[in-house]
Design an enzyme around this catalytic site. Structure first.
Site, PDB file in Angstrom:
ATOM      1  N   CYS A  38     -33.372  28.074  38.806  1.00 17.66           N
ATOM      2  CA  CYS A  38     -34.646  27.916  38.152  1.00 17.66           C
ATOM      3  C   CYS A  38     -35.493  27.095  38.987  1.00 17.66           C
ATOM      4  O   CYS A  38     -35.180  25.728  39.062  1.00 17.66           O
ATOM      5  CB  CYS A  38     -34.212  27.583  36.627  1.00 17.66           C
ATOM      6  SG  CYS A  38     -35.715  27.020  35.600  1.00 17.66           S
ATOM      7  N   TRP A  71     -27.555  31.202  29.582  1.00 16.70           N
ATOM      8  CA  TRP A  71     -26.870  30.378  30.760  1.00 16.70           C
ATOM      9  C   TRP A  71     -25.476  30.021  30.339  1.00 16.70           C
ATOM     10  O   TRP A  71     -25.307  29.440  29.458  1.00 16.70           O
ATOM     11  CB  TRP A  71     -27.774  29.111  31.302  1.00 16.70           C
ATOM     12  CG  TRP A  71     -29.195  29.386  31.506  1.00 16.70           C
ATOM     13  CD1 TRP A  71     -30.187  29.311  31.054  1.00 16.70           C
ATOM     14  CD2 TRP A  71     -29.667  30.241  32.903  1.00 16.70           C
ATOM     15  NE1 TRP A  71     -31.301  29.720  31.687  1.00 16.70           N
ATOM     16  CE2 TRP A  71     -30.944  30.308  32.753  1.00 16.70           C
ATOM     17  CE3 TRP A  71     -28.637  30.911  33.872  1.00 16.70           C
ATOM     18  CZ2 TRP A  71     -31.752  31.044  33.892  1.00 16.70           C
ATOM     19  CZ3 TRP A  71     -29.567  31.494  34.735  1.00 16.70           C
ATOM     20  CH2 TRP A  71     -30.984  31.335  34.831  1.00 16.70           C
ATOM     21  N   ARG A 103     -35.364  31.710  23.386  1.00 20.35           N
ATOM     22  CA  ARG A 103     -34.403  31.749  24.441  1.00 20.35           C
ATOM     23  C   ARG A 103     -34.161  30.478  24.728  1.00 20.35           C
ATOM     24  O   ARG A 103     -35.099  29.575  24.828  1.00 20.35           O
ATOM     25  CB  ARG A 103     -35.001  32.531  25.572  1.00 20.35           C
ATOM     26  CG  ARG A 103     -34.166  32.842  27.035  1.00 20.35           C
ATOM     27  CD  ARG A 103     -34.469  33.854  27.797  1.00 20.35           C
ATOM     28  NE  ARG A 103     -35.819  33.394  27.974  1.00 20.35           N
ATOM     29  CZ  ARG A 103     -36.042  32.621  29.364  1.00 20.35           C
ATOM     30  NH1 ARG A 103     -35.235  32.219  29.800  1.00 20.35           N
ATOM     31  NH2 ARG A 103     -37.380  32.602  29.522  1.00 20.35           N
ATOM     32  N   THR A 105     -33.537  27.764  27.312  1.00 20.38           N
ATOM     33  CA  THR A 105     -34.024  27.612  28.497  1.00 20.38           C
ATOM     34  C   THR A 105     -33.571  26.423  29.200  1.00 20.38           C
ATOM     35  O   THR A 105     -33.144  25.109  28.501  1.00 20.38           O
ATOM     36  CB  THR A 105     -35.426  27.536  28.681  1.00 20.38           C
ATOM     37  OG1 THR A 105     -35.992  26.288  27.714  1.00 20.38           O
ATOM     38  CG2 THR A 105     -36.137  28.783  28.160  1.00 20.38           C
ATOM     39  N   VAL A 106     -33.628  26.323  30.503  1.00 15.53           N
ATOM     40  CA  VAL A 106     -33.291  25.109  31.519  1.00 15.53           C
ATOM     41  C   VAL A 106     -34.691  24.607  32.232  1.00 15.53           C
ATOM     42  O   VAL A 106     -35.536  25.828  32.224  1.00 15.53           O
ATOM     43  CB  VAL A 106     -32.098  25.301  32.767  1.00 15.53           C
ATOM     44  CG1 VAL A 106     -30.785  25.420  31.738  1.00 15.53           C
ATOM     45  CG2 VAL A 106     -32.374  26.429  33.448  1.00 15.53           C
ATOM     46  N   TYR A 169     -44.211  34.993  38.286  1.00 18.16           N
ATOM     47  CA  TYR A 169     -43.801  35.568  36.965  1.00 18.16           C
ATOM     48  C   TYR A 169     -44.476  36.531  36.443  1.00 18.16           C
ATOM     49  O   TYR A 169     -44.226  37.671  35.914  1.00 18.16           O
ATOM     50  CB  TYR A 169     -43.286  34.551  36.153  1.00 18.16           C
ATOM     51  CG  TYR A 169     -41.988  33.812  36.628  1.00 18.16           C
ATOM     52  CD1 TYR A 169     -40.526  34.298  36.291  1.00 18.16           C
ATOM     53  CD2 TYR A 169     -41.971  32.650  37.293  1.00 18.16           C
ATOM     54  CE1 TYR A 169     -39.466  33.691  36.643  1.00 18.16           C
ATOM     55  CE2 TYR A 169     -41.049  31.848  37.987  1.00 18.16           C
ATOM     56  CZ  TYR A 169     -39.702  32.689  37.347  1.00 18.16           C
ATOM     57  OH  TYR A 169     -38.635  31.712  37.826  1.00 18.16           O
TER      58      TYR A 169
END
Length: 313
Positions: A38, A71, A103, A105-106, A169
């Protein structure tokens, strides 16, 4: 535009500081959850290591291949994070906010004392590390966000985010041809502009690395190994831009940049993850990543001709 990629908003954005409604700056209290695929999380790791904050903030690393459950901490013994005792990142999100439906997320900063996610604001996190966390910086830590340049850095960071960091993206996750081509054109127009900017200066703001260099680097590091193929951003490879390519290699040779760049994880994450259109799980053999260790020509642009990177003190 119809069909354009829309990035999920951050759920946890309480700032760090000494105010009543702010997160206290405290050694040993927080854990940064990340994965090396990421780019948003990678830039936190670069900043933490440059500033020495990895001594006072623990780090949990998720597998770069995201599963249908989110994850996963399968790299740790027993397949759970050793501090939080969770297998999947969504577990700590749900524990923090049972009503959260987005979602997980990191990067995600977890308050270990309270067992709750307190900040996943990837856009502002590095700025917190660079400013309000300064009392805990290591001796001689670089000034990555100097006060006299903050407005200019913020302006450039915003441009880099929309056209480059998120631009890849927008191209990769576009839902129709028009949205894809619009993002594609904006991305390469901005890369051409950055190529020109870097023709006369070693880093984005001259002789010293700043927060902006961290943000640009993480996208460049993933470009040829992932975005060029997976996201169809294939007008040029990074190595086809003389200034951007040598600039990226210059940063890569800095241990805090290169040492946190896991090309194998990047390739696996983008090509084999649950979001990838790769039903037979075939991992591309190329590109040749050894070229990152080849010499660069950037020292010629430093005012003192230094062979080592410079940081503002």
């Amino acid at each position: 535009m119809e069909g354009a990629f829309q990035r999920q908003k951050n759920r946890f954005d309480t700032p760090f500081g000494d105010g009543e409604q702010e997160l206290p700056v405290e050694a040993g209290r927080y854990r940064l959850l990340w994965t090396p695929i990421c780019p948003w999380a990678h830039r936190q790791m670069i900043a933490l290591k440059l500033l020495g904050l990895d001594r006072v903030i623990s780090v949990g690393t998720a597998n770069p291949v995201r599963t249908e459950h989110g994850w996963e901490f399968s790299l740790d013994e027993g397949g759970v994070d050793p501090v939080l005792n969770i297998r999947y990142l969504p577990e700590i999100y749900a524990e923090t906010d049972p009503d959260y439906t987005g979602r997980a997320t990191v990067p995600a900063v977890v308050d270990v004392k309270k067992r709750s996610v307190v900040n996943n604001d990837y856009f502002k996190l590095t700025n917190y590390w660079e400013t309000v966390w300064k009392p805990l910086h290591k001796p001689g830590a670089p000034e990555l966000y100097p006060e006299d340049l903050q407005a200019e850095i913020d302006t450039l960071n915003d441009i880099i985010f929309h056209d480059v960091n998120n631009g890849v993206y927008k191209a990769g996750f576009a839902k129709n041809q028009e949205a894809y081509e619009k993002a594609y054109d904006a991305l390469f127009e901005r890369l051409d502009w950055l190529e020109e900017r870097l023709s006369t200066r070693r880093y984005l703001f001259g002789d010293y690395i700043t927060d902006a260099d961290i943000r640009l680097y993480v996208t460049l590091a993933r470009f040829d190994a992932a975005y060029y193929m997976v996201f169809r951003t294939n007008r040029n490879r990074l190595i086809d831009f003389p200034n951007l390519w040598n600039y990226a290699k210059d940063l890569y040779e800095i241990p805090e940049f290169g040492g946190t760049t896991d090309f194998e994880a990047i390739k696996r994450g983008y090509q084999l993850g649950s979001q990838a259109e790769n039903p037979y799980h075939i991992l591309a053999k190329g590109p040749d990543l050894s070229v990152w260790n080849e010499p660069h020509d950037r020292a010629r642009l430093s005012h003192d001709g230094a062979q080592k990177f410079l940081v503002a003190q």
